[in-house]
Write an enzyme that holds these catalytic residues in place. Structure first.
Site, mmCIF file in Angstrom:
data_model
loop_
_atom_site.group_PDB
_atom_site.id
_atom_site.type_symbol
_atom_site.label_atom_id
_atom_site.label_comp_id
_atom_site.label_asym_id
_atom_site.label_seq_id
_atom_site.Cartn_x
_atom_site.Cartn_y
_atom_site.Cartn_z
ATOM 1 N N ARG A 247 0.872 -1.135 -0.051
ATOM 2 C CA ARG A 247 0.086 0.085 0.000
ATOM 3 C C ARG A 247 1.041 1.179 -0.105
ATOM 4 O O ARG A 247 1.670 1.463 1.001
ATOM 5 C CB ARG A 247 -1.065 0.094 1.269
ATOM 6 C CG ARG A 247 -2.020 0.711 1.014
ATOM 7 C CD ARG A 247 -3.053 0.851 2.374
ATOM 8 N NE ARG A 247 -2.274 1.965 3.191
ATOM 9 C CZ ARG A 247 -2.439 1.681 4.652
ATOM 10 N NH1 ARG A 247 -3.135 0.775 5.072
ATOM 11 N NH2 ARG A 247 -1.952 2.334 5.510
ATOM 12 N N HIS A 251 -4.546 4.451 4.081
ATOM 13 C CA HIS A 251 -5.821 3.725 4.154
ATOM 14 C C HIS A 251 -7.044 4.338 3.522
ATOM 15 O O HIS A 251 -7.945 4.243 2.843
ATOM 16 C CB HIS A 251 -6.251 3.015 5.529
ATOM 17 C CG HIS A 251 -7.494 2.367 5.668
ATOM 18 N ND1 HIS A 251 -7.576 1.108 4.927
ATOM 19 C CD2 HIS A 251 -8.435 2.782 6.388
ATOM 20 C CE1 HIS A 251 -8.857 0.832 5.648
ATOM 21 N NE2 HIS A 251 -9.487 1.906 6.152
ATOM 22 N N TYR A 260 2.772 4.027 11.798
ATOM 23 C CA TYR A 260 3.021 2.584 11.542
ATOM 24 C C TYR A 260 3.667 2.075 10.273
ATOM 25 O O TYR A 260 4.091 0.874 10.590
ATOM 26 C CB TYR A 260 1.433 1.858 11.950
ATOM 27 C CG TYR A 260 0.403 2.364 10.682
ATOM 28 C CD1 TYR A 260 0.635 1.519 9.330
ATOM 29 C CD2 TYR A 260 -0.480 3.088 10.928
ATOM 30 C CE1 TYR A 260 -0.362 1.631 8.540
ATOM 31 C CE2 TYR A 260 -1.363 3.365 10.192
ATOM 32 C CZ TYR A 260 -1.308 2.712 8.744
ATOM 33 O OH TYR A 260 -2.203 2.999 7.817
#
Length: 337
Positions: A247, A251, A260
């Site tokens: 990714r 998100h 993170y």
């Protein structure tokens, strides 16, 4: 007999397209990827301007969405998760319809039967049984229809994922399950989701084929989806496709991945983005010119401008819809609203 294929399928490094794809097909794939990319980039801007609500970004997932659906016919059904919110664009759905869904406006609702496109599913994996059930139902009716469901790697930890795929396998339903494995379920990494070496290994437990492809390679995704669709249509049952990548965007617009994620890895992956890889292939093989690329980019940008104008021209939603479809009597907190 389950057939797990652990090697990552990749085709863009060569100079030939999969069998059956004409030059016009290769350009149509590019047009669809460009439309999806433009939609995503503009939607992030619209969110920042306060013109749509929280938005689930799918930047660099276009190869999966365009490649897999290109293997379908219009009579086949698509079951998207929120990461594939704009996938209806590949079937000609108006841009404003998808934008209005994100704006929370009733004009963003559509009749799934009009497009053979199920409603966007936000709960994780709950649409997997829906896809399995529709595929089985079409089989019972003798209809030549395949159902294709999209979901993320985090969905493979949900009970609905197991129930849907197991049901489809047992009933030999004509379904294709496409897992967008981008390595993260919001902030949960893949290694916290499973002990399996690959998500495609899970197919063994259901007695169906498991295939792994490079999720940034639109031709590899299409090739795997074409095989899976042909298998489903010929009575061979469902297939699980794991499209692997990393990714390279948050998100969603409400997410700050710096807390993170490995941002150095993100920058590396952004340099490998899927549209650029496919464009390089098309130019190397003499299919794409500057003029064609510019025309398709302009077409996508025009569609977005027209779509946001049409969406914002809609009158405000009728508040009585809440009571026509959700409440019999207004709750106390809404009686004087």
């Amino acid at each position: 007999m389950a057939q797990v294929m652990p090697d990552l399928r990749r085709l863009l490094d060569g100079d030939t397209a999969p069998d059956g794809l004409a030059e016009s097909d290769l350009l149509e794939l590019y047009r669809r990827m460009m439309l999806l990319r433009t939609y995503d980039e503009r939607s992030v801007v619209y969110h920042r301007q306060g013109r749509i609500g929280t938005y689930a970004i799918f930047w660099n997932h276009e190869a999966i969405q365009a490649g897999a659906t290109f293997a379908l016919t219009d009579r086949d059904w698509i079951f998207p998760s929120y990461r594939e919110s704009a996938i209806g664009l590949v079937r000609g759905m108006p841009v404003e319809t998808v934008l209005q869904w994100w704006r929370g406006h009733p004009s963003g609702w559509w009749n799934p039967a009009d497009w053979n496109l199920a409603s966007i599913c936000v709960p994780i994996a709950t649409h997997v049984p829906h896809a399995a059930g529709l595929a089985w139902g079409k089989k019972l009716r003798g209809e030549d229809v395949v159902a294709m469901a999209f979901f993320g790697d985090g969905a493979t930890s949900e009970g609905s994922f197991h129930e849907g795929i197991n049901f489809a396998a047992v009933m030999n339903a004509p379904a294709v399950f496409v897992c967008n494995n981008n390595g993260w379920a919001i902030s949960t990494p893949l290694e916290a989701q499973t002990r399996a070496e690959s998500l495609a290994d899970k197919a063994v437990g259901y007695g169906i084929p498991g295939v792994r492809v490079d999720g940034l390679d639109v031709l590899a995704v299409y090739d795997a989806a074409r095989e899976a669709v042909e298998r489903a249509r010929s009575g061979g049952g469902p297939t699980f496709i794991e499209a692997v990548h990393y990714r390279a965007a948050p998100h969603a617009t409400a997410d700050d991945p710096r807390a993170y994620i490995d941002m150095a890895r993100v920058e590396e992956e952004r340099g490998r983005e899927c549209l650029g890889q496919y464009e390089a292939f098309l130019r190397r093989t003499g299919v794409l010119t500057d003029e064609i690329a510019a025309a398709m980019r302009s077409e996508a940008e025009d569609a977005m401008r027209a779509g946001i104008a049409a969406a914002e021209a809609e009158p405000p939603a009728d508040e009585s819809l809440l009571f026509d479809h959700a409440y019999v009597e207004p709750p106390p907190g809404l009686r004087n609203a």
